[in-house]
Design a protein around this motif. Structure first.
Motif, PDB file in Angstrom:
ATOM      1  N   TYR A  16       6.156   1.370   5.586  1.00  0.00           N
ATOM      2  CA  TYR A  16       6.048   2.810   5.983  1.00  0.00           C
ATOM      3  C   TYR A  16       5.664   3.022   7.476  1.00  0.00           C
ATOM      4  O   TYR A  16       6.643   3.928   8.146  1.00  0.00           O
ATOM      5  N   SER A  26       3.063  -2.243   2.329  1.00  0.00           N
ATOM      6  CA  SER A  26       3.565  -0.907   2.151  1.00  0.00           C
ATOM      7  C   SER A  26       3.193  -0.301   3.505  1.00  0.00           C
ATOM      8  O   SER A  26       3.924   0.546   4.020  1.00  0.00           O
ATOM      9  N   MET A  54      -4.148   5.588   3.659  1.00  0.00           N
ATOM     10  CA  MET A  54      -3.746   6.039   2.549  1.00  0.00           C
ATOM     11  C   MET A  54      -2.861   5.124   1.667  1.00  0.00           C
ATOM     12  O   MET A  54      -2.844   5.366   0.450  1.00  0.00           O
ATOM     13  N   ALA A  55      -2.351   4.036   2.384  1.00  0.00           N
ATOM     14  CA  ALA A  55      -1.511   2.967   1.346  1.00  0.00           C
ATOM     15  C   ALA A  55      -2.633   2.323   0.509  1.00  0.00           C
ATOM     16  O   ALA A  55      -2.241   1.585  -0.515  1.00  0.00           O
ATOM     17  N   LEU A  57      -1.983   8.339  13.410  1.00  0.00           N
ATOM     18  CA  LEU A  57      -1.054   8.336  12.012  1.00  0.00           C
ATOM     19  C   LEU A  57      -0.757   6.921  11.661  1.00  0.00           C
ATOM     20  O   LEU A  57      -0.937   6.473  10.347  1.00  0.00           O
ATOM     21  N   ILE A  82      -1.492   5.951   8.025  1.00  0.00           N
ATOM     22  CA  ILE A  82      -0.714   5.368   6.818  1.00  0.00           C
ATOM     23  C   ILE A  82      -1.236   4.309   6.093  1.00  0.00           C
ATOM     24  O   ILE A  82      -1.341   4.125   4.891  1.00  0.00           O
TER      25      ILE A  82
END
Lengths: 559, 98
Positions: free
Chosen positions: A181, A177, A27-28, A20, A24
């Protein structure tokens, strides 16, 4: 040292978490088109995200293990590092200082000094910050490798390279980000990992009253729950020294310096979507900060009661308090969560430094002094390259630290001298329009020297030794107390020199100070009537006042 | 960004509005962990339970994480993320698209 009883279940939990972490970043990545997207999250994040990241960037594993160690070593007085030593400064940053930082649209803390003072002051601060940030990243990396080595037995170099690779992946892909996150996610995982230790531990020792009773029979003694006991000036007995050091040194100079001028923290607020969210960032962060001592100091005290010889045996140091409790209490499953939280916290400590380093290096050093005036896409590329370079330097630092830990301690001490006077310079810069460009530079230099001189002189002053008895080997000195007094010295030296130099040099014309100094409005600022007023429950003054009220009530209860 | 770069029309626009919602991930992770730990809680051996001062900590932690995870998913559902353009590029709305 101890080896944790990790099984497949724990490894599955860890594996899910680390997938994960990189996910992140992946995906960012789609949200990055400009250098500000990469280095400042495009200034788009909601306040609850930046607020939790603000506190999480500080909630690195060194902080967690260190505060548990302080709890076991100094008792409940350790709450001073959280309450008086953090919350007032966070409120001040949100309510008073954030309009200058966010409102002036600077992209970093050093850039504020460039606009307010001159290039010399700016370069002095940008260089010392950038260097300190990469080295701190390396120190975090090394500390992580040490803990992994002790707990699950991987060789140091494997964990250094592997964890650096994870941090590299999510910052290089997702930029700030990605870092922020991950910090938000880590915040919840570390809390889920620590709460079981507190619940089981308190159950084991008979609740809070049982803990208090049992601690009074340890080396800490019955006064270990008096946070303000023994702080009289002249004949202190509190492990943190007298109240002048605690209130002025820790609570005022060090705390305000760290929370209001350290770019790794302020950057989280600058990434917020508007001024109101930026102001609320440290205020939202202050609420968890008030209660984190429950998850650090209490486990430290529980470990002191339950682990024989804690702090007296080389194999069970105070810093091991939390890992020792994990080993003793947690079944597989909960153990995996706690381990994931701890490893995430180490990476957050590194990532916060890398993500602030790349911003300061790209904007404040490269774009300001080396290659100016290119298109934004060029600086986005520079930001990415600098991220890789920063992590490589961090890895190098980690390996140096593993061979010469003393050198690293000296370097960190040196950087603490640079940090000590920062708050004095910023507070004068924001509130005294007469302070001049050269006063900025000389104030910082004087404060840095002041901190250094006090540090070395303090070893020869009997007052800093317990009972006022000088110890020629210097071994018994109250290092925390000397640290607080060093900060006070830095502050005073900075203020004196800033004022004197200001009086003999030429100030900047008022037209160049718009939005940077109290009472000089920014001509480019939007008309206050057109900006939507936040709802009453989002008012910075209300949030700050509530937070301060809770701290005062708690301080009265636990005095 | 108007007065920073020489030719603003050439500069790329911020893509920050495309950022995903972290609440989805927190919610998903905590729900998954919650289920895993709750199930494990029913199979925790007596020895492991004795270690934890006779508290079935996997079960309780699992239930706690599951609730938190579901709350995040619910929050995300009820109040989805809207990232507005920052004040810097505040300009008249462009109906043609973004």
């Amino acid at each position: 040292m101890l080896r944790l009883d990790v099984n497949v279940f724990d490894y599955v939990i860890l594996a899910i978490y680390f997938i994960l972490v990189v996910g992140i970043g992946v995906m960012a990545r789609r949200a990055i088109a400009t250098s500000e997207d990469f280095l400042l999250s495009g200034r788009s994040l909601p306040a609850w995200v930046t607020g939790l990241a603000f506190i999480s960037a500080n909630l690195g594993a060194i902080e967690i293990l260190g505060m548990a160690a302080n709890g076991a070593q100094y008792g409940l007085s350790t709450v001073h590092f959280y309450w008086i030593g953090a919350v007032p400064a966070m409120i001040f940053l949100g309510v008073v200082m954030m309009p200058f930082y966010y409102g002036s649209r600077v992209r970093s803390v050093p850039e504020f000094l460039l606009r307010r003072f001159n290039r010399e002051t700016h370069l002095f601060n940008a260089l010392s910050f950038a260097l300190a940030a990469v080295l701190t990243a390396g120190v975090n990396l090394y500390a992580l490798a040490l803990v992994i080595n002790a707990l699950i037995g991987w060789p140091i170099w494997v964990s250094v390279l592997l964890s650096a690779l994870f941090v590299l992946a999510y910052i290089l892909l997702g930029g700030l980000s990605g870092a922020i996150y991950n910090e938000v996610l880590q915040f919840f995982v570390i809390i889920a990992g620590l709460i079981p230790l507190v619940i089981i531990g308190l159950h084991e020792v008979g609740g809070y009253s049982g803990l208090k009773e049992k601690v009074s029979h340890t080396a800490l003694g019955p006064n270990s729950f008096d946070t303000w006991g023994g702080t009289n000036v002249g004949h202190w007995t509190n492990p943190l020294g007298d109240w002048i050091g605690i209130v002025m040194g820790l609570g005022f100079v060090l705390s305000f310096g760290y929370w209001t001028t350290n770019f790794a923290e302020v950057q989280r607020a600058l990434s917020a979507k508007d001024l109101s969210a930026a102001q609320r960032t440290p205020l939202i962060g202050s609420f968890p900060k008030i209660f984190i001592p429950v998850l650090t100091i209490i486990p430290g005290l529980i470990a002191l009661v339950l682990i024989p010889n804690l702090g007296k045996d080389k194999n069970v140091t105070y810093n091991d308090a939390i890992p020792l409790l994990m080993n003793r209490f947690l079944p597989n499953g909960a153990l995996g969560i706690a381990l994931a939280g701890l490893l995430a916290a180490f990476m957050a400590g590194m990532a916060a430094n890398v993500s602030s380093f790349n911003t300061v290096f790209t904007y404040d050093i490269w774009q300001t002094y080396i290659v100016k005036g290119r298109r934004d896409g060029y600086y986005l590329k520079v930001g990415r390259v600098v991220t890789v370079v920063g992590i490589v330097i961090g890895i190098g630092t980690a390996f140096i630290a593993s061979g010469y830990s003393n050198i690293m301690n000296y370097i960190q001490l040196l950087f603490s001298f640079f940090n000590a006077p920062l708050f004095a310079t910023f507070i004068i810069a924001m509130f005294w329009r007469r302070s001049t460009p050269w006063a900025g530079l000389y104030g910082l230099i004087a404060g840095t020297l002041g901190a250094g001189v006090m540090h070395f002189a303090g070893y020869h002053i009997a007052y800093f030794y317990p009972g006022g008895v000088f110890d020629p080997t210097h071994g018994k000195i109250n290092a925390q107390m000397l640290n607080f007094y060093g900060a006070i010295t830095a502050f005073v030296a900075d203020v004196v020199v800033t004022v004197v130099v200001s009086l003999v040099t030429k100030p900047k014309p008022v037209s160049e100070l718009g939005g940077l100094v109290w009472g000089i409005p920014d001509p480019k600022a939007p008309d206050p009537h057109t900006v939507a007023k936040p709802a009453w429950w989002n008012s910075p003054k209300l949030l700050g006042g509530t937070s301060l009220g809770i701290v005062i009530v708690l301080s009265l209860i636990f005095n | 960004m108007t007065n920073v770069s020489p030719n603003p029309a050439d500069e790329p626009k911020s893509a920050a509005a495309r950022l995903f919602d972290i609440r989805l991930l927190i919610g998903a992770l905590f729900t998954l962990y919650g289920v895993m730990l709750t199930v494990a809680g029913f199979f925790t051996s007596d020895a492991q339970r004795a270690k934890a001062s006779n508290i079935n900590i996997n079960l309780w932690l699992g239930i706690g994480m599951l609730i938190l995870g579901l709350l995040f998913l619910l929050w995300q559902r009820l109040n989805p993320l809207r990232i507005e353009p920052s004040a810097d590029d505040a300009r008249p709305p462009n109906p043609g698209g973004h």
